[in-house]
Write a protein that holds these residues in place. Sequence first.
Motif, PDB file in Angstrom:
ATOM      1  N   ARG A   1       0.831  -1.197   0.000  1.00 11.36           N
ATOM      2  CA  ARG A   1       0.000   0.000   0.000  1.00 11.36           C
ATOM      3  C   ARG A   1       0.870   1.254   0.000  1.00 11.36           C
ATOM      4  O   ARG A   1       0.568   2.242  -0.686  1.00 11.36           O
ATOM      5  CB  ARG A   1      -0.941  -0.014   1.209  1.00 11.36           C
ATOM      6  N   ALA A   2       1.955   1.235   0.761  1.00  7.58           N
ATOM      7  CA  ALA A   2       2.850   2.396   0.805  1.00  7.58           C
ATOM      8  C   ALA A   2       3.486   2.647  -0.561  1.00  7.58           C
ATOM      9  O   ALA A   2       3.606   3.794  -1.011  1.00  7.58           O
ATOM     10  CB  ALA A   2       3.921   2.187   1.864  1.00  7.58           C
ATOM     11  N   LYS A   3       3.883   1.559  -1.238  1.00 10.05           N
ATOM     12  CA  LYS A   3       4.479   1.702  -2.565  1.00 10.05           C
ATOM     13  C   LYS A   3       3.491   2.309  -3.545  1.00 10.05           C
ATOM     14  O   LYS A   3       3.854   3.179  -4.361  1.00 10.05           O
ATOM     15  CB  LYS A   3       4.948   0.343  -3.079  1.00 10.05           C
ATOM     16  N   ALA A   4       2.226   1.874  -3.479  1.00  3.50           N
ATOM     17  CA  ALA A   4       1.208   2.398  -4.401  1.00  3.50           C
ATOM     18  C   ALA A   4       0.992   3.890  -4.182  1.00  3.50           C
ATOM     19  O   ALA A   4       0.870   4.660  -5.144  1.00  3.50           O
ATOM     20  CB  ALA A   4      -0.100   1.629  -4.216  1.00  3.50           C
ATOM     21  N   VAL A   5       0.949   4.312  -2.914  1.00  7.56           N
ATOM     22  CA  VAL A   5       0.740   5.730  -2.617  1.00  7.56           C
ATOM     23  C   VAL A   5       1.964   6.543  -3.041  1.00  7.56           C
ATOM     24  O   VAL A   5       1.835   7.632  -3.629  1.00  7.56           O
ATOM     25  CB  VAL A   5       0.429   5.922  -1.117  1.00  7.56           C
ATOM     26  N   TRP A   6       3.178   6.040  -2.767  1.00 10.16           N
ATOM     27  CA  TRP A   6       4.386   6.766  -3.172  1.00 10.16           C
ATOM     28  C   TRP A   6       4.431   6.926  -4.686  1.00 10.16           C
ATOM     29  O   TRP A   6       4.724   8.019  -5.197  1.00 10.16           O
ATOM     30  CB  TRP A   6       5.625   6.013  -2.696  1.00 10.16           C
ATOM     31  N   SER A   7       4.137   5.877  -5.411  1.00 12.31           N
ATOM     32  CA  SER A   7       4.176   5.926  -6.879  1.00 12.31           C
ATOM     33  C   SER A   7       3.137   6.907  -7.417  1.00 12.31           C
ATOM     34  O   SER A   7       3.408   7.652  -8.379  1.00 12.31           O
ATOM     35  CB  SER A   7       3.927   4.535  -7.458  1.00 12.31           C
ATOM     36  N   ALA A   8       1.966   6.912  -6.804  1.00 11.71           N
ATOM     37  CA  ALA A   8       0.925   7.837  -7.242  1.00 11.71           C
ATOM     38  C   ALA A   8       1.362   9.281  -7.024  1.00 11.71           C
ATOM     39  O   ALA A   8       1.163  10.144  -7.894  1.00 11.71           O
ATOM     40  CB  ALA A   8      -0.374   7.552  -6.490  1.00 11.71           C
TER      41      ALA A   8
ATOM     42  N   GLU B   1       4.438  10.437  -6.901  1.00 11.12           N
ATOM     43  CA  GLU B   1       5.517  10.765  -7.840  1.00 11.12           C
ATOM     44  C   GLU B   1       4.967  11.027  -9.234  1.00 11.12           C
ATOM     45  O   GLU B   1       5.411  11.947  -9.933  1.00 11.12           O
ATOM     46  CB  GLU B   1       6.537   9.627  -7.862  1.00 11.12           C
ATOM     47  N   THR B   2       4.001  10.218  -9.659  1.00  9.39           N
ATOM     48  CA  THR B   2       3.388  10.457 -10.966  1.00  9.39           C
ATOM     49  C   THR B   2       2.615  11.766 -10.975  1.00  9.39           C
ATOM     50  O   THR B   2       2.629  12.504 -11.969  1.00  9.39           O
ATOM     51  CB  THR B   2       2.445   9.291 -11.332  1.00  9.39           C
ATOM     52  N   LEU B   3       1.960  12.069  -9.860  1.00 11.10           N
ATOM     53  CA  LEU B   3       1.239  13.337  -9.759  1.00 11.10           C
ATOM     54  C   LEU B   3       2.203  14.512  -9.813  1.00 11.10           C
ATOM     55  O   LEU B   3       1.889  15.561 -10.392  1.00 11.10           O
ATOM     56  CB  LEU B   3       0.420  13.373  -8.471  1.00 11.10           C
ATOM     57  N   ARG B   4       3.382  14.360  -9.253  1.00 14.93           N
ATOM     58  CA  ARG B   4       4.402  15.410  -9.335  1.00 14.93           C
ATOM     59  C   ARG B   4       4.698  15.739 -10.804  1.00 14.93           C
ATOM     60  O   ARG B   4       4.789  16.905 -11.188  1.00 14.93           O
ATOM     61  CB  ARG B   4       5.676  14.957  -8.621  1.00 14.93           C
ATOM     62  N   GLU B   5       4.832  14.692 -11.621  1.00 18.85           N
ATOM     63  CA  GLU B   5       5.043  14.901 -13.055  1.00 18.85           C
ATOM     64  C   GLU B   5       3.834  15.573 -13.686  1.00 18.85           C
ATOM     65  O   GLU B   5       3.966  16.403 -14.597  1.00 18.85           O
ATOM     66  CB  GLU B   5       5.319  13.560 -13.728  1.00 18.85           C
TER      67      GLU B   5
END
Length: 569
Positions: free
Chosen positions: A471-478, A480-484
Amino acid sequence: MTYRAPVSDFQFIFQHVVGFDAVLESGTFPDLDAETAYAILEEAGKLTTDAIAPLDRGGDLNPAVLKDGVVVTSPGFAQAMEQVAEGGWIGMLASEENGGMGLPLSVATAVNEMMSGACLSLSLQPLMTQGQIEALEHHASDEMKALYIPKLISGEWCGTMNLTESGAGSDVGALRTKAERNEDGTYAITGQKIFITWGDNDFCENVCHLVLARLPDGVPGTKGISLFMVPKFLPTADGGVGDANALKVVSLEHKLGIHGSPTCVMDYDGATGWLVGEEHQGMKCMFTMMNNARLGVGVQGVGIAEAATQKALAYAEDRVQGRSPIGREGAGIIDHADVRRMVATMKADTFVARSIALACGVALDLGRSNPDQLARGNFLIPVAKAFSTDIGHEVAQTGVQVHGGMGYIEETGAAQYARDARITSIYEGTNGIQAMDFVGRKLMDDGDAAFALLDEIESFAEQARATLPNRAKAVWSAAETLREGVEAMIALPMNDRFAGAVPYLRAFARVLGGYYHLKAAMAEGGDGPRSRLAAFYINRMLPEYAALLTQARLGAADIYAISPEDLAF
């Protein structure tokens, strides 16, 4: 079943999700501690559950009416408002020196959500007065404050906002109401206003209207508008009510929902008014209260979502139809996978919307002494308003679906939530306007506020990896993608941003939702009902952000490639 205020959820979110302790430790509210804050929420919960919620259905079935030029309100509304006033709830945000409670905005936001969930129609009345008190505290003369604010806080008098006119809509600068200077320093106000929430009632001795109007030398557009206090009855020298002013309620709007709230067409015919603030600075005065008003509307959506979820869950547990696919004898339709999915979605999104609104309130409270937090609060306002009211509407619609055919029958009350919620996406600037603000003004800092929030999300997700790695990985990835996505939005021309504004705002809210659900799960140690709801959200709902960001980046070309003629086939 009737609505029950979710007091325990507010306490959990304050303690574990939005950092309310920082407000208590800031020194801004020295007389408030956690025990007192939570006691206030408990008392508000009792009031809304026991005294206000039972009036909701009656307000829908027995709406406010205009009789002989006077608004007659729904049965029980006057008595409930008396309790609201006696409890000091109208003056929650007013300064203590003016007789108010001086509470943090975050606490008042929780109380306003409970009132909205209990009975949206009734809750709008004190909300309008709260907004007027705020405008007066910031911009009125000392004499006007001394006359009006104590009366407004006590509930003897109440307030409205008169902005919109026929043909103007959200373009306030197109208003035609005029103001002329009188020799005694007052002003004569002439014009007609529409959509005036609680423009009149039969339980306050005076209704005080804040009216936007243009002086003869006011320039066109919003820069030439002034703000005036125009009461229903002219105040006497001793602070009482005197002669009737030259204004009247022309009619009540026939609305889709919130039938218990009288939405008035107001006519001013040379009515006596007093200037609030400076001439030609009316919009500045109104924008003072706009943040709080938009947050207040946002939690109207959350309140409706909470009430609709409670009703849907109760129905799904009681309604037996077919056999339980998981073998529970005599279980209701909640055991069917699609029904369980719908109710879980309602619950998960209500939690997200509530957390966003309370996080916004906390940031604005901290922003009184911290510029970075003020920037965060201002950044979150359009998300809190637009996402929360969209969710209120969507959750209420899903609630009808959970009820099946009975949801379409008015007697169940499920349809009322769907009807009542619809206006909230339009109030205080439509949600499209909120999204345009989010990609426009809110990115004028080159994304600093957005990136600071994303840094926080990624940092927390890193900490959570040891306990909840997937779950933590999914939130971190989201995040980071939102940052882009933020970087891509900043690079677009403004109208291309506007074309993708709505999906962009929803994507941001989806990622915030993942963050807040992850925080809730971590507070439980990764095992418990909130953790299981967090897994549902992160697995099934969070991934929507990727498709939304794809839409947001497309620009406007394909939209304008479709001509009006194309749409007419």
